[in-house]
Structure formats: C-alpha cells, structure tokens
Enzyme design. Structure first.
Site, PDB file in Angstrom:
ATOM      1  N   ARG A   1       0.847  -1.195   0.000  1.00  0.00           N
ATOM      2  CA  ARG A   1       0.000   0.000   0.000  1.00  0.00           C
ATOM      3  C   ARG A   1       0.887   1.252   0.000  1.00  0.00           C
ATOM      4  O   ARG A   1       1.768   1.400   0.854  1.00  0.00           O
ATOM      5  CB  ARG A   1      -0.884  -0.002   1.251  1.00  0.00           C
ATOM      6  CG  ARG A   1      -1.764   1.217   1.408  1.00  0.00           C
ATOM      7  CD  ARG A   1      -2.880   1.237   0.403  1.00  0.00           C
ATOM      8  NE  ARG A   1      -3.801   2.347   0.631  1.00  0.00           N
ATOM      9  CZ  ARG A   1      -4.775   2.672  -0.203  1.00  0.00           C
ATOM     10  NH1 ARG A   1      -4.952   1.966  -1.321  1.00  0.00           N
ATOM     11  NH2 ARG A   1      -5.570   3.675   0.062  1.00  0.00           N
ATOM     12  N   GLU A  19     -12.118 -20.098  28.883  1.00  0.00           N
ATOM     13  CA  GLU A  19     -11.117 -20.832  29.682  1.00  0.00           C
ATOM     14  C   GLU A  19     -10.534 -19.943  30.788  1.00  0.00           C
ATOM     15  O   GLU A  19      -9.346 -19.994  31.094  1.00  0.00           O
ATOM     16  CB  GLU A  19     -10.041 -21.429  28.780  1.00  0.00           C
ATOM     17  CG  GLU A  19     -10.656 -22.412  27.795  1.00  0.00           C
ATOM     18  CD  GLU A  19      -9.736 -23.498  27.332  1.00  0.00           C
ATOM     19  OE1 GLU A  19      -8.757 -23.804  28.031  1.00  0.00           O
ATOM     20  OE2 GLU A  19     -10.020 -24.059  26.267  1.00  0.00           O
ATOM     21  N   GLY A  20     -11.396 -19.137  31.357  1.00  0.00           N
ATOM     22  CA  GLY A  20     -11.002 -18.228  32.436  1.00  0.00           C
ATOM     23  C   GLY A  20     -10.755 -16.842  31.882  1.00  0.00           C
ATOM     24  O   GLY A  20      -9.872 -16.652  31.046  1.00  0.00           O
TER      25      GLY A  20
HETATM   26  C1  LIG Z   1     -17.443 -18.569  22.524  1.00  0.00           C
HETATM   27  C2  LIG Z   1     -17.392 -19.194  23.886  1.00  0.00           C
HETATM   28  C3  LIG Z   1     -17.064 -20.539  24.005  1.00  0.00           C
HETATM   29  C4  LIG Z   1     -17.047 -21.138  25.259  1.00  0.00           C
HETATM   30  N1  LIG Z   1     -16.781 -22.489  25.359  1.00  0.00           N
HETATM   31  C5  LIG Z   1     -16.940 -23.105  26.557  1.00  0.00           C
HETATM   32  C6  LIG Z   1     -16.843 -24.535  26.662  1.00  0.00           C
HETATM   33  O1  LIG Z   1     -16.555 -25.243  25.692  1.00  0.00           O
HETATM   34  N2  LIG Z   1     -17.086 -25.107  27.864  1.00  0.00           N
HETATM   35  C7  LIG Z   1     -17.398 -24.370  28.969  1.00  0.00           C
HETATM   36  O2  LIG Z   1     -17.610 -24.951  30.026  1.00  0.00           O
HETATM   37  N3  LIG Z   1     -17.481 -23.018  28.908  1.00  0.00           N
HETATM   38  C8  LIG Z   1     -17.271 -22.374  27.728  1.00  0.00           C
HETATM   39  N4  LIG Z   1     -17.382 -21.008  27.644  1.00  0.00           N
HETATM   40  C9  LIG Z   1     -17.716 -20.247  28.848  1.00  0.00           C
HETATM   41  C10 LIG Z   1     -16.580 -19.386  29.361  1.00  0.00           C
HETATM   42  O3  LIG Z   1     -15.568 -20.181  29.905  1.00  0.00           O
HETATM   43  C11 LIG Z   1     -17.190 -18.387  30.351  1.00  0.00           C
HETATM   44  O4  LIG Z   1     -17.935 -17.454  29.584  1.00  0.00           O
HETATM   45  C12 LIG Z   1     -16.149 -17.688  31.189  1.00  0.00           C
HETATM   46  O5  LIG Z   1     -15.555 -18.581  32.089  1.00  0.00           O
HETATM   47  C13 LIG Z   1     -16.755 -16.505  31.962  1.00  0.00           C
HETATM   48  O6  LIG Z   1     -17.900 -16.889  32.646  1.00  0.00           O
HETATM   49  P1  LIG Z   1     -19.231 -16.007  32.521  1.00  0.00           P
HETATM   50  O7  LIG Z   1     -19.482 -15.773  31.086  1.00  0.00           O
HETATM   51  O8  LIG Z   1     -20.283 -16.679  33.302  1.00  0.00           O
HETATM   52  O9  LIG Z   1     -18.855 -14.638  33.179  1.00  0.00           O
HETATM   53  P2  LIG Z   1     -18.941 -14.303  34.750  1.00  0.00           P
HETATM   54  O10 LIG Z   1     -18.268 -15.358  35.526  1.00  0.00           O
HETATM   55  O11 LIG Z   1     -20.331 -13.969  35.087  1.00  0.00           O
HETATM   56  O12 LIG Z   1     -18.047 -12.993  34.808  1.00  0.00           O
HETATM   57  C14 LIG Z   1     -18.541 -11.712  34.395  1.00  0.00           C
HETATM   58  C15 LIG Z   1     -17.422 -10.699  34.619  1.00  0.00           C
HETATM   59  O13 LIG Z   1     -17.064 -10.659  36.000  1.00  0.00           O
HETATM   60  C16 LIG Z   1     -15.682 -10.951  36.152  1.00  0.00           C
HETATM   61  N5  LIG Z   1     -15.481 -11.722  37.372  1.00  0.00           N
HETATM   62  C17 LIG Z   1     -16.144 -12.823  37.759  1.00  0.00           C
HETATM   63  N6  LIG Z   1     -15.685 -13.267  38.936  1.00  0.00           N
HETATM   64  C18 LIG Z   1     -14.678 -12.436  39.288  1.00  0.00           C
HETATM   65  C19 LIG Z   1     -13.774 -12.373  40.398  1.00  0.00           C
HETATM   66  N7  LIG Z   1     -13.794 -13.278  41.366  1.00  0.00           N
HETATM   67  N8  LIG Z   1     -12.870 -11.361  40.433  1.00  0.00           N
HETATM   68  C20 LIG Z   1     -12.817 -10.444  39.435  1.00  0.00           C
HETATM   69  N9  LIG Z   1     -13.644 -10.453  38.367  1.00  0.00           N
HETATM   70  C21 LIG Z   1     -14.550 -11.441  38.292  1.00  0.00           C
HETATM   71  C22 LIG Z   1     -15.302 -11.740  34.922  1.00  0.00           C
HETATM   72  O14 LIG Z   1     -13.909 -11.667  34.660  1.00  0.00           O
HETATM   73  C23 LIG Z   1     -16.140 -11.051  33.864  1.00  0.00           C
HETATM   74  O15 LIG Z   1     -15.487  -9.880  33.447  1.00  0.00           O
HETATM   75  C24 LIG Z   1     -17.346 -20.376  26.410  1.00  0.00           C
HETATM   76  C25 LIG Z   1     -17.642 -19.017  26.284  1.00  0.00           C
HETATM   77  C26 LIG Z   1     -17.669 -18.428  25.049  1.00  0.00           C
HETATM   78  C27 LIG Z   1     -18.016 -16.965  24.950  1.00  0.00           C
END
Ligand SMILES: Cc1cc2nc3c(=O)[nH]c(=O)nc-3n(C[C@H](O)[C@H](O)[C@H](O)COP(=O)(O)OP(=O)(O)OC[C@H]3O[C@@H](n4cnc5c(N)ncnc54)[C@H](O)[C@@H]3O)c2cc1C
Length: 380
Positions: free
Chosen positions: A269, A364-365
C-alpha cells in the site's frame, strides 16, 4: 521457524502450516460468515493425526507433547481461529480429560475414536448462573439405582456442542459440600433426555459451534464417572490449567496471522509516494507488534515446556494466557489500523481476527480470573 523448537517440531510446524494454507485458509471466511462447522477440515486434521495429539498413545492417541500441540495450534490459528477453537476443545479439554483421568475401560472405549476424529469431544462446565465461579454448579446428579445416576440441569457455551458425540460434564451431587461435591461424567450424546440448543450470533470464532446442553433425567451409568465422586473440581482445574497454554498458543497464532497480513499490506500500500511501511508511525507499530508477539510466544513456550517437563505450570500458563490474549488484542487492533478502511470490511482477514481475538480474554477463564490465579500464586 523458532530456534527453540526441535527438528521434529519444525517438521510438524511445516505440516500444520501447509495444511492450514491449503485447506483452512480458503474456507475461513465462509465458515465465519455462515457459522458453518468445518467438518471436512476437521477430518483433514484427523488424517494428519492432529486430533489425537498429546493423547495417550497406548489407547490410540498420537502422543506428543504440549509444545508439539502449541506449534500446531499456532499455525492453525494464524489462518483460521474457529478451527483452532474446535481443535483445542476437542483435544485439550474433552479428550484430554479422558486421556489423563479416565480409567482403562473409559480410555479403551473413547480414546481410539476421539484420537482419530471419528468422534468429537466437548467440555461442559459453564452454566447459565456459573461461569467463572465453577464451584457454584447447579447441574445435579442423584443416585438412580446402584449402577446409575440421574443427571439434571443445563450447561451453556459448550464449544462443539452441536457436533459433539461425547461430553465431559461437571455436576454436583451435594451443593452444600462445595468442591467436594463435584464430579465429572462422560455423557454420550445419544443419552435419552439430552438435548442440544445451538447458540448463534457470536462476535467471532463463528465457525465453531456453541450450544446449550440440557439434561432432563438423563440416566448415566456409574461407570461413566471419571475418577471418584468429588474429584470433578480438581479435574476441571487441572484441565483448564493445561488447556490455557493452548489458548495462549491460539492467541500467538492469531496475532501472527494478523501481523503477516499487516506486513504484506504495509509493503504494497502506497501513500505520499511510498509504501506505508516507510512511514515511521507504521514501521514502529510493526516493531511493537513483533516485539510483543515474540514475548507472548516465549511465555507460551515456557508454560508448555514446564508442562512437558513435569514441572509446576499453573502460574506460567495463566500468565501466558493473560499476556498472549491481551497482546493479541493489541496486535489485531494495530493490524486493522495499518489496513485502513480496507481492514474494516469483510472479507479482510484482519477484520475476522479482530473479532476472533475478543473471546480469548473470556473463555477458559477471563483475564480477571487469570490475574486471580497469578496473584494467588505470587502472594502464597
Ligand atoms: C465462545 C465461547 C465458548 C465457550 N466455550 C466453553 C466450553 O466449551 N465449555 C465451557 O464450560 N465453557 C465455555 N465457555 C464459557 C466461558 O468459559 C465463560 O464465559 C467464562 O468462564 C466466563 O464466565 P461467565 O461468562 O459466566 O462470566 P462471569 O463469571 O459472570 O463474569 C462476568 C465478569 O465478572 C468478572 N469476574 C467474575 N468473577 C470475578 C472475580 N472473582 N474477580 C474479578 N472479576 C470477576 C469476569 O472476569 C467477567 O469480566 C465459552 C464461552 C464463550 C463466549
């Protein structure tokens, strides 16, 4: 090629790279756009033995180390994020749980099929009310008779959910008992009472299937329990620790893919009568991207190497995942910036990678949970 990879790993890297360019790249946009599971590409990975990488070779797995898997995931992710998510879930989450913690009969039944990609694995931990807080599981098992459990509850966000033949499911037999009540079960998709509800509309990784899994009075043989009742929490944490290394590798790959695209584009580019790579603000962006990417790769390699050498690696895996996912975010952002308006439109690879990256800071966390793991380790 990285000098810290062995000769064998460099050959593996070349094989994975050639496959990714020939088989994954041409389909990556379409599977993202149409939310299609790339089954032919998955079979292609199986033909190369990559669906069995790191799995117990005495039970049909391809064997190999986590550094080998890192090499492969990096190459795949540099071309197609969705396929790397599918493979990580199949190998490092679902199949690896059976490979590492399953008994002889469980491994004999499942590993040959999973390793060869004839069956696909999923890992169901997250629930509508519990993601980060895995201790709060509501999916419940109770005794059905002496040989079986009744499983009730629901899981969300299960990757590979729509296509999986087998689910590793975490559930509780006694919520009051906290982690001591959590168990892990191998659940066949054909189990009566199991239903799969696809979850569409993801921002990125759209070629990977995500689904809600409902268990309505599913009868699960006791022989499908992995290890003992109450061992599930420890199994989940150990598997997540090791699989995080693969998410870090995925981030390194995604970032490398975006970096490659940015390098190429910046050389072709032209603005103000020269390639944009000759504007210092662009070349310095590329320098920052390369530097951070190098650090992320080294951290990921260190975590994988510690795993392979039998050293502790939980903190290093969390650091690698945290750092690599955030580096990947910065790299894809800069790569898109370097592409200007072109990068903002489909089918630009950086547009896709920009979207694919985001979930690496969540699944995965989350990054917050990685910081929790790291801070606990250093404050011990
Ligand atoms: C595309 C996709 C694929 C996935 N695949 C899988 C799978 O194959 N198997 C599976 O089991 N799960 C899967 N997940 C789930 C994923 O692991 C979770 O979304 C993730 O662990 C976060 O959990 P939650 O969405 O319930 O958020 P929450 O736990 O509700 O968290 C919400 C917010 O609060 C924060 N938070 C929560 N607790 C704390 C704390 N103690 N201290 C500070 N901050 C905190 C989090 O970091 C986040 O910012 C998938 C998710 C997505 C989006």
């Amino acid at each position: 090629m990285q000098s810290f990879y062995s000769e064998q790993q460099k050959i593996l890297q070349q094989t994975a790279r050639e496959f990714s360019i020939a088989e994954l790249a041409p389909k990556a946009h379409e599977i993202d756009e149409k939310e299609l599971f790339p089954i032919d590409q998955f079979k292609g990975l199986a033909n190369l033995g990559l669906t069995g990488l790191t799995l117990d070779s005495e039970f049909g797995g391809s064997g190999g180390e986590y550094v080998d898997m890192m090499v492969v995931i990096e190459e795949i992710a540099s071309v197609c994020g969705s396929t790397s998510t599918i493979l990580i879930t199949h190998v490092s989450l679902g199949s690896q749980t059976i490979s590492r913690f399953g008994n002889f009969d469980q491994k004999t039944k499942w590993l040959p099929l999973l390793s060869t990609g004839k069956k696909i694995a999923a890992f169901s931990l997250s629930e509508p009310q519990n993601g980060s807080d895995a201790l709060g599981l509501n999916t419940k098992i109770s005794k059905h008779d002496t040989n079986s459990y009744l499983l009730n509850g629901s899981k969300i966000f299960t990757t590979n959910g729509e296509v999986a033949d087998v689910f590793v499911v975490f559930c509780t037999s006694d919520k009051e008992a906290g982690y001591k009540g959590i168990s892990a079960l191998i659940v066949d998709k054909n189990t009566k009472g199991l239903s799969v509800i696809p979850q569409h509309g993801k921002l990125g990784m759209r070629g990977s299937s995500t689904a809600e899994i409902i268990f309505d009075n599913c009868i699960i043989p006791v022989e499908n329990r992995i290890k003992d009742e109450g061992d599930g929490y420890s199994i989940a944490l150990q598997i997540l620790d090791s699989s995080r290394i693969m998410i870090a590798a995925q981030c390194v790959g995604l970032a490398q893919g975006a970096m490659n695209a940015a390098l190429d584009y910046s050389k072709q580019r032209r603005t103000f009568n020269k390639p944009i790579s000759q504007h210092q603000s662009i070349s310095f962006m590329l320098a920052d991207m390369a530097t951070e990417l190098d650090a992320a790769r080294l951290m990921t390699w260190r975590a994988a190497k510690r795993h392979d050498e039998g050293l502790t690696y939980s903190k290093e895996a969390a650091m690698a995942k945290l750092f690599s996912s955030e580096v990947c975010g910065r790299v894809v952002d800069k790569a898109l910036q370097i592409h200007g308006g072109t990068g903002y439109f489909k089918p630009s690879i950086v547009e896709r990678m920009y979207r694919d990256q985001r979930v690496t800071e969540i699944y995965e966390g989350t990054s917050e949970i990685q910081r929790l793991v790291i801070s606990r380790a250093i404050l011990k």
